[in-house]
Design a protein around this motif. Sequence first.
Motif, PDB file in Angstrom:
ATOM      1  N   ASP A  20       1.619 -12.534  -0.488  1.00 49.95           N
ATOM      2  CA  ASP A  20       1.410 -11.466  -1.284  1.00 49.95           C
ATOM      3  C   ASP A  20       0.875 -10.272   0.106  1.00 49.95           C
ATOM      4  OD1 ASP A  20       2.983  -8.902  -2.432  1.00 49.95           O
ATOM      5  OD2 ASP A  20       2.087  -9.327  -3.690  1.00 49.95           O
ATOM      6  N   ALA A  21       0.165  -9.686   1.059  1.00 46.22           N
ATOM      7  CA  ALA A  21      -0.833  -9.579   1.407  1.00 46.22           C
ATOM      8  C   ALA A  21      -0.702  -7.762   1.043  1.00 46.22           C
ATOM      9  CB  ALA A  21      -0.166  -9.232   2.970  1.00 46.22           C
ATOM     10  N   GLU A  22       0.976  -7.196   0.785  1.00 47.99           N
ATOM     11  CA  GLU A  22       0.777  -6.355   0.631  1.00 47.99           C
ATOM     12  C   GLU A  22       0.111  -5.549  -0.649  1.00 47.99           C
ATOM     13  OE1 GLU A  22       4.716  -2.816   1.473  1.00 47.99           O
ATOM     14  OE2 GLU A  22       5.162  -4.814   0.101  1.00 47.99           O
ATOM     15  N   GLN A  23      -0.650  -6.545  -1.246  1.00 46.75           N
ATOM     16  CA  GLN A  23      -0.852  -6.084  -2.247  1.00 46.75           C
ATOM     17  C   GLN A  23      -2.134  -5.210  -2.275  1.00 46.75           C
ATOM     18  OE1 GLN A  23      -3.785  -9.357  -4.126  1.00 46.75           O
ATOM     19  NE2 GLN A  23      -2.264  -9.823  -3.033  1.00 46.75           N
ATOM     20  N   LEU A  24      -2.282  -5.690  -0.740  1.00 44.18           N
ATOM     21  CA  LEU A  24      -3.813  -4.546  -0.577  1.00 44.18           C
ATOM     22  C   LEU A  24      -3.824  -3.533  -0.437  1.00 44.18           C
ATOM     23  CD1 LEU A  24      -5.326  -7.309   2.663  1.00 44.18           C
ATOM     24  CD2 LEU A  24      -5.531  -6.792   0.086  1.00 44.18           C
ATOM     25  N   SER A  25      -2.390  -2.589   0.215  1.00 40.38           N
ATOM     26  CA  SER A  25      -1.909  -1.639   0.030  1.00 40.38           C
ATOM     27  C   SER A  25      -2.521  -0.654  -1.666  1.00 40.38           C
ATOM     28  CB  SER A  25      -0.441  -1.063   0.315  1.00 40.38           C
ATOM     29  OG  SER A  25       0.459  -1.937  -0.923  1.00 40.38           O
ATOM     30  N   LYS A  26      -2.402  -1.888  -2.356  1.00 38.75           N
ATOM     31  CA  LYS A  26      -2.582  -0.722  -4.005  1.00 38.75           C
ATOM     32  C   LYS A  26      -4.056  -0.587  -3.880  1.00 38.75           C
ATOM     33  CE  LYS A  26       1.552  -3.028  -6.123  1.00 38.75           C
ATOM     34  NZ  LYS A  26       2.092  -3.459  -4.714  1.00 38.75           N
ATOM     35  N   LEU A  27      -5.169  -1.118  -3.336  1.00 43.68           N
ATOM     36  CA  LEU A  27      -6.390  -0.632  -2.351  1.00 43.68           C
ATOM     37  C   LEU A  27      -7.073   0.505  -2.419  1.00 43.68           C
ATOM     38  CD1 LEU A  27      -8.133  -4.262  -1.841  1.00 43.68           C
ATOM     39  CD2 LEU A  27      -7.478  -3.174  -4.760  1.00 43.68           C
ATOM     40  N   PRO A  28      -7.863   1.208  -3.073  1.00 47.51           N
ATOM     41  CA  PRO A  28      -8.015   2.909  -1.965  1.00 47.51           C
ATOM     42  C   PRO A  28      -8.275   2.215  -0.753  1.00 47.51           C
ATOM     43  CG  PRO A  28      -9.155   2.214  -4.578  1.00 47.51           C
ATOM     44  CD  PRO A  28      -8.998   1.306  -4.234  1.00 47.51           C
ATOM     45  N   GLY A  29      -7.912   3.132  -0.105  1.00 45.72           N
ATOM     46  CA  GLY A  29      -8.402   2.875   0.879  1.00 45.72           C
ATOM     47  C   GLY A  29      -7.620   2.443   1.998  1.00 45.72           C
ATOM     48  N   TYR A  30      -6.309   1.176   1.424  1.00 43.96           N
ATOM     49  CA  TYR A  30      -5.606   0.711   1.642  1.00 43.96           C
ATOM     50  C   TYR A  30      -4.350   0.352   1.941  1.00 43.96           C
ATOM     51  CZ  TYR A  30      -9.105  -3.015   3.464  1.00 43.96           C
ATOM     52  OH  TYR A  30     -10.853  -3.395   3.389  1.00 43.96           O
ATOM     53  N   GLU A  31      -4.056   2.331   1.647  1.00 44.47           N
ATOM     54  CA  GLU A  31      -2.816   2.306   1.339  1.00 44.47           C
ATOM     55  C   GLU A  31      -1.943   2.399   2.468  1.00 44.47           C
ATOM     56  OE1 GLU A  31      -5.504   4.326  -1.132  1.00 44.47           O
ATOM     57  OE2 GLU A  31      -5.531   4.242   0.766  1.00 44.47           O
ATOM     58  N   ASP A  32      -1.809   2.383   3.457  1.00 46.11           N
ATOM     59  CA  ASP A  32      -1.570   2.298   4.461  1.00 46.11           C
ATOM     60  C   ASP A  32      -0.654   0.919   4.709  1.00 46.11           C
ATOM     61  OD1 ASP A  32      -1.010   5.096   5.165  1.00 46.11           O
ATOM     62  OD2 ASP A  32      -2.676   4.834   6.732  1.00 46.11           O
ATOM     63  N   LEU A 370     -11.572 -11.482   1.777  1.00 49.67           N
ATOM     64  CA  LEU A 370     -12.840  -9.997   1.709  1.00 49.67           C
ATOM     65  C   LEU A 370     -12.300  -8.855   1.731  1.00 49.67           C
ATOM     66  CD1 LEU A 370     -15.300 -10.437   3.972  1.00 49.67           C
ATOM     67  CD2 LEU A 370     -13.966 -10.021   5.748  1.00 49.67           C
ATOM     68  N   ASP A 371     -10.987  -8.844   2.099  1.00 47.60           N
ATOM     69  CA  ASP A 371     -11.037  -6.878   1.410  1.00 47.60           C
ATOM     70  C   ASP A 371     -11.141  -7.048  -0.044  1.00 47.60           C
ATOM     71  OD1 ASP A 371     -10.046  -6.299   4.423  1.00 47.60           O
ATOM     72  OD2 ASP A 371      -8.492  -7.858   4.583  1.00 47.60           O
ATOM     73  N   ILE A 372     -10.703  -7.802  -0.813  1.00 46.59           N
ATOM     74  CA  ILE A 372     -11.286  -7.780  -2.164  1.00 46.59           C
ATOM     75  C   ILE A 372     -12.120  -7.209  -2.493  1.00 46.59           C
ATOM     76  CG2 ILE A 372     -10.753  -8.474  -3.756  1.00 46.59           C
ATOM     77  CD1 ILE A 372      -8.055  -9.707  -3.667  1.00 46.59           C
ATOM     78  N   SER A 373     -12.870  -7.742  -1.717  1.00 44.34           N
ATOM     79  CA  SER A 373     -14.356  -8.010  -1.893  1.00 44.34           C
ATOM     80  C   SER A 373     -15.516  -6.135  -1.636  1.00 44.34           C
ATOM     81  CB  SER A 373     -15.454  -8.841  -1.352  1.00 44.34           C
ATOM     82  OG  SER A 373     -15.625  -9.254  -0.124  1.00 44.34           O
ATOM     83  N   THR A 374     -14.182  -5.547  -0.786  1.00 39.87           N
ATOM     84  CA  THR A 374     -15.029  -4.647  -1.048  1.00 39.87           C
ATOM     85  C   THR A 374     -14.220  -3.657  -0.625  1.00 39.87           C
ATOM     86  OG1 THR A 374     -14.030  -4.453   1.496  1.00 39.87           O
ATOM     87  CG2 THR A 374     -15.766  -5.751   1.913  1.00 39.87           C
ATOM     88  N   HIS A 375     -12.890  -3.625  -1.557  1.00 41.49           N
ATOM     89  CA  HIS A 375     -12.991  -2.201  -1.354  1.00 41.49           C
ATOM     90  C   HIS A 375     -11.731  -2.219  -2.722  1.00 41.49           C
ATOM     91  CE1 HIS A 375     -11.711  -1.637   2.749  1.00 41.49           C
ATOM     92  NE2 HIS A 375     -11.643  -0.150   2.135  1.00 41.49           N
ATOM     93  N   HIS A 376     -11.575  -3.289  -4.164  1.00 41.27           N
ATOM     94  CA  HIS A 376     -11.062  -3.351  -5.462  1.00 41.27           C
ATOM     95  C   HIS A 376     -12.145  -2.802  -6.084  1.00 41.27           C
ATOM     96  CE1 HIS A 376      -9.790  -4.838  -9.463  1.00 41.27           C
ATOM     97  NE2 HIS A 376      -8.325  -5.337  -8.026  1.00 41.27           N
ATOM     98  N   PRO A 377     -11.706  -1.944  -6.659  1.00 37.16           N
ATOM     99  CA  PRO A 377     -12.333  -1.012  -7.236  1.00 37.16           C
ATOM    100  C   PRO A 377     -12.797  -0.992  -8.931  1.00 37.16           C
ATOM    101  CG  PRO A 377      -9.311  -1.371  -8.150  1.00 37.16           C
ATOM    102  CD  PRO A 377      -9.746  -1.603  -7.427  1.00 37.16           C
ATOM    103  N   ASP A 378     -12.926  -2.402  -9.503  1.00 33.44           N
ATOM    104  CA  ASP A 378     -13.020  -3.901 -10.252  1.00 33.44           C
ATOM    105  C   ASP A 378     -14.665  -4.313  -9.824  1.00 33.44           C
ATOM    106  OD1 ASP A 378     -13.958  -4.754 -13.466  1.00 33.44           O
ATOM    107  OD2 ASP A 378     -13.356  -5.909 -11.903  1.00 33.44           O
TER     108      ASP A 378
END
Length: 529
Positions: A20-32, A370-378
């Motif tokens: 479900d890679a689209e979950q990354l679009s919910k992270l700040p900076g990855y909206e696109d 790796l993306d979650i480790s840099t962009h997740h708000p928590d």
Amino acid sequence: MQIYKAPLRDMRFVLHEMLDAEQLSKLPGYEDATAETIDAIIEEGAKFCEDKLLPLNRIGDEEGCTYENGVVRTPTGFKQAYDDFVGAGWQSISSDPKYGGQGLPALMNFVIEEMVCSTNLAFGVYPLLSRGAAALIEAHGNDAIKDTYLPHLTDGSWSGTMCLTESHCGTDLGLIRTKAVPGKNGAYRISGSKMFISAGEHDLVDNIIHLVLARLPDAPEGVRGISLFLVPKVNVKADGELGPRNGVSCGSIEKKMGIHGSATCVLNFDDAEGYLIGEAHKGLRCMFTMMNGARLGVGMQGLALGETAYQSATAYAKERRSGKSLAKGAKSKEAADPIIVHADVRNMLLTVRAHNEGARALAYWTALNLDISTHHPDAETRRDADELVQLMTPVIKAFLTDRGFEAANLAVQVHGGHGYIAEHGMEQLVRDARISQLYEGTNGIQALDLVGRKLGLHTGRLLRHFFHPATAFVEAHQDDKTLKEIVMPLAKALGKLQQATLVIAQKGLGDPEEAAAVATDYLKMFGLV
């Protein structure tokens, strides 16, 4: 002839149905990063790699790079392909928009990197190193250095290298002799020689940014006395324009087993001007930012060549005729059947395919984290994701490249004698794949990193990021009859891995050499699970 068509269906399955890679679009900076955007990007990437890079792969292997009076030229077509590559924005796909990047997830870069290296591994070395250099500078450079160098590394007009190895030391970097002495205006003067420097000199760009490990006059012995310096091939003036040539020269290029289109250089630093990155004597810590990224990238090279090997061998097996099928009821009117009807051939092909599909899922999952480790708000979520990436980095580097080399050899076997000659390109895959088990830390070093560092780090917390979700998956699906043939073997293998982990931890406390002796086998076991 090497056959490759980007496995878009398999890629989409992992990206969308598994992760479900689209979950990354919910992270700040990855909206696109929507599913639609992801699919559009990988489709265009596939076209570029198939149309522009694959035709140059054999040319690069046969011509190689040439060296004359300190000047290195890449094979025919590489310069135009590189200009097209950076012009289309592939170099900057996951770079920071602040420096001209597109700001898309690193996961997208992993997918593109797989296709690039499937079609032309030697070409792929150049952009891989530049991205790594940019990541290091962004993490550890001061604002002035970032503003000067990152826009050019991001758009691909300049490239980057990592300069570690010297003639007397590779893995044991505590032995390096390259020196750095303070100079004028906060700069340093760098003197020494480095070898095995990938992309150290070439004709693709106007400037090459070398990241060099060296020792200051007051440096402590060993790895605690290593500092990191940025040393440009061409000095950059205050206005950002290129100035005079720096004291960096290419002494020679190596004659190698494979990746002939990638220039592997001896670099000589003769009182070259350099700039300190990070703190003095803590350069190795900074360099690991680039090294760990490169290790993940090299792991993708193993997957990439495994995919090309599978597609090429499968196509050949469907065309080459030899012998008759032993299957009951098989009544071919032909004098001989395609060799794909034979069980041994299918076994080889399915072995490669199974490893490729597993490798792709593991690599993309790690990239997602790796993306979650840099962009997740928590903060805790970021930490957990980062620790999972740390754990998986040596596994991806070593396990995927071992499987890639195995895949290339099996592709030769499927081709028989035709695999041993140059015409079909299988022997090139073997030669190209071999380096992936060696550079960015040999696979034995990766195994020692896994066992010696990662298992015990934070009292075993890194392991829990894998064991806990794996156990939860087994428990959630153990009664699902449709998944029984998958879940039950996984449960047994996972249990054995946990037992092996415990034994290694116990034995290693008493005698570290016992743990080291089984490290390679343990990493293979970990990768398979």
